[in-house]
Write a protein that holds these residues in place. Structure first.
Motif, PDB file in Angstrom:
ATOM      1  N   VAL A   1       0.850  -1.191   0.000  1.00 57.91           N
ATOM      2  CA  VAL A   1       0.000   0.000   0.000  1.00 57.91           C
ATOM      3  C   VAL A   1       0.886   1.242   0.000  1.00 57.91           C
ATOM      4  O   VAL A   1       1.915   1.296   0.674  1.00 57.91           O
ATOM      5  CB  VAL A   1      -0.969   0.000   1.204  1.00 57.91           C
ATOM      6  CG1 VAL A   1      -0.217  -0.099   2.527  1.00 57.91           C
ATOM      7  CG2 VAL A   1      -1.859   1.236   1.194  1.00 57.91           C
TER       8      VAL A   1
ATOM      9  N   CYS B   1      -8.863   2.835   2.227  1.00 55.69           N
ATOM     10  CA  CYS B   1      -8.213   1.801   3.042  1.00 55.69           C
ATOM     11  C   CYS B   1      -8.368   2.124   4.519  1.00 55.69           C
ATOM     12  O   CYS B   1      -8.291   3.289   4.920  1.00 55.69           O
ATOM     13  CB  CYS B   1      -6.716   1.700   2.729  1.00 55.69           C
ATOM     14  SG  CYS B   1      -6.321   1.030   1.106  1.00 55.69           S
TER      15      CYS B   1
ATOM     16  N   THR C   1      -9.812  -2.798   2.322  1.00 60.78           N
ATOM     17  CA  THR C   1      -9.840  -1.966   1.129  1.00 60.78           C
ATOM     18  C   THR C   1     -11.266  -1.882   0.607  1.00 60.78           C
ATOM     19  O   THR C   1     -12.023  -2.861   0.668  1.00 60.78           O
ATOM     20  CB  THR C   1      -8.926  -2.529   0.025  1.00 60.78           C
ATOM     21  OG1 THR C   1      -9.369  -3.849  -0.321  1.00 60.78           O
ATOM     22  CG2 THR C   1      -7.489  -2.594   0.499  1.00 60.78           C
TER      23      THR C   1
END
Length: 479
Positions: free
Chosen positions: A262, A301, A430
């Motif tokens: 990420v 997220c 997510t």
């Protein structure tokens, strides 16, 4: 003399039974769940000479003194970063409120310690080679700070590759912080640690507390897997550092696992989780870095860091909320399936609502007692209409949840009591249709290599096997 030996043994056994009664009463007052309390109390009362030592190691799960100490350390850590202009996500968090898919997970906004943040980029890392290639590559590109946290680090080929990479960056002046779990990495030799320390790497073991008895305490383990490079790129998932995670254990190979990378505001949340654990181990803050800018758009997220010191049973409540929120489908993969009554009820209700519920488990056991217990739970779930599968090629270790068409979660949490209530875990949630489609494609391939468990499997299981499963199930709340 011979006459006194049986009498002495009677006194010894009587004393052990008294200790067992005392421990059983202690379990009734301190173990968090009714199932766990009953399992411990009954075994301590009737067979204390078998269960007293395991209770010292696996029991005492409430351990209030530890929880108070951990919460106090967390408060001190957050006070220490209060003046750092941390949590740079106020504007990003506003965008998350407009998401209908995230809105279905109504409890998560209050359940997690960090909010759902917009403007992230994420990518799947399927299995060990892809994961470690990406992690080691990111570390080699580091300029300032690398944070590394694993439950298990082995002194094997991949462990030494990581060690060499960290030493190389430390020689270049990059600050390196490594945190490993003392029990999970019990086989890690002191020479491995000393070599890193001589190279300038700061490395600490995550332990419960100091003290003779606490050395045998295997609850409250730090099961998280986090890597953060320069505050810009983070990694989280199911893989530890060991050759078996690359498929080099013939008994379990090929090893099936999933990690995720990420980039974006969520990396700050990963750093905050690491900082809490590092502060507990070292009583100091690691460097916390924020990039100059974030991606202009991307994936929503939320980093969900859970643990036994939480005011709520955050991990268990996440799974319950995920199951209850599903409208069309929920797919779950976990190496261990030891649900409690609330979790089984949620799965039943989801089926009754018309939700497609699939759960993927390994076909090969790495822990035979857990496998036996999970088999009985799987048969029960099948009778309730849940589609249960066993992954055939090798050992399945990934921890993935897919909800409908937008929401996925990848991290370290298993679907068992240890993750729900006893371990420190982390999941990256997510909210994005494109990324969820990638997760769906990955899981479709896994299900294609799996065998579905049927009601006939239960009928064909030998009675002695069923007896073993039921015995394993009796102790499953304390596994």
């Amino acid at each position: 003399m011979d006459y006194h030996i049986p009498v002495f043994l009677v006194y010894v056994l009587g004393f052990i039974h008294l200790l067992g009664v005392a421990a059983a009463i202690h379990a009734l007052f301190t173990v968090r769940t009714a199932q766990g309390a009953i399992a411990w109390a009954m075994s301590l009362f009737f067979i204390p000479y078998v269960t007293l030592v395991p209770y010292l190691i696996f029991g005492r799960s409430a351990f209030d003194a530890y929880i108070r100490a951990r919460r106090q350390a967390n408060r001190e850590m957050h006070n220490a970063i209060a003046d750092l202009n941390w949590r740079p996500w106020i504007e990003e968090a506003i965008a998350a409120k407009a998401s209908e898919a995230y809105g279905a997970l109504r409890a998560l906004r209050r359940l997690g310690r960090t909010p759902c943040l917009a403007n992230n980029r994420v990518g799947l890392l399927i299995n060990g080679e892809a994961t470690f290639t990406e992690i080691l590559g990111a570390i080699r590109d580091a300029r300032h700070v690398v944070l590394v946290q694993f439950f298990i680090i082995h002194d094997d080929l991949i462990g030494r590759r990581l060690q060499a990479c960290l030493m190389e960056k430390a020689a270049e002046g990059v600050e390196i912080y490594v945190l490993y779990d003392k029990v999970g990495s019990h086989a890690l030799p002191s020479a491995y640690i000393a070599t890193l320390q001589r190279a300038g790497v700061k490395i600490k073991a995550f332990a419960t507390r100091k003290g003779l008895i606490n050395r045998f305490q295997v609850n409250f383990r730090n099961h998280r897997k986090i890597v953060v490079v320069d505050g810009e790129k983070g990694f989280v998932g199911g893989l530890n550092v060991g050759d078996e995670y690359l498929g080099d254990d013939p008994r379990l190979s090929p090893w099936r696992d999933t990690h995720v990378w990420v980039v974006g505001p969520a990396v700050a949340s990963l750093q905050e989780s690491f900082a809490e654990d590092w502060y507990w181990a070292a009583r100091e803050l690691p460097p916390l870095l924020l990039p100059d800018h974030y991606p202009e758009d991307g994936v929503l997220c939320q980093v969900l860091a859970t643990g036994p010191a939480d005011p709520n049973e955050t991990c268990a409540l996440f799974f319950l909320e995920a199951i209850h929120s599903a409208k069309r489908r929920i797919w779950i993969t976990s190496p261990y399936f030891i649900p409690d009554e609330a979790m089984l009820a949620a799965l039943r209700l989801a089926v009754l609502r018309g939700v497609e519920v699939r759960i993927l488990l390994p076909a090969r056991p790495d822990h035979k007692i857990v496998y036996a217990a999970s088999s009985l739970y799987a048969f029960e779930a099948v009778r309730a209409g849940v589609r249960m599968f066993r992954y055939r090629p090798g050992f399945l270790h990934q921890k993935v949840v897919l909800i409908d068409d937008h929401v996925s979660a990848i991290g370290s949490a298993n679907m068992d009591n240890r993750s729900f209530r006893l371990n420190f875990e982390v999941m990256l949630i997510t909210v994005d249709a494109d990324f969820a489609a990638q997760v769906e494609h990955m899981l479709d391939a896994d299900f294609a290599l799996a065998r579905e468990i049927t009601a006939q499997d239960s009928e064909r299981t030998h009675r002695l096997q069923k007896l073993g499963m039921r015995v394993a199930r009796l102790i499953s709340p304390i596994l």
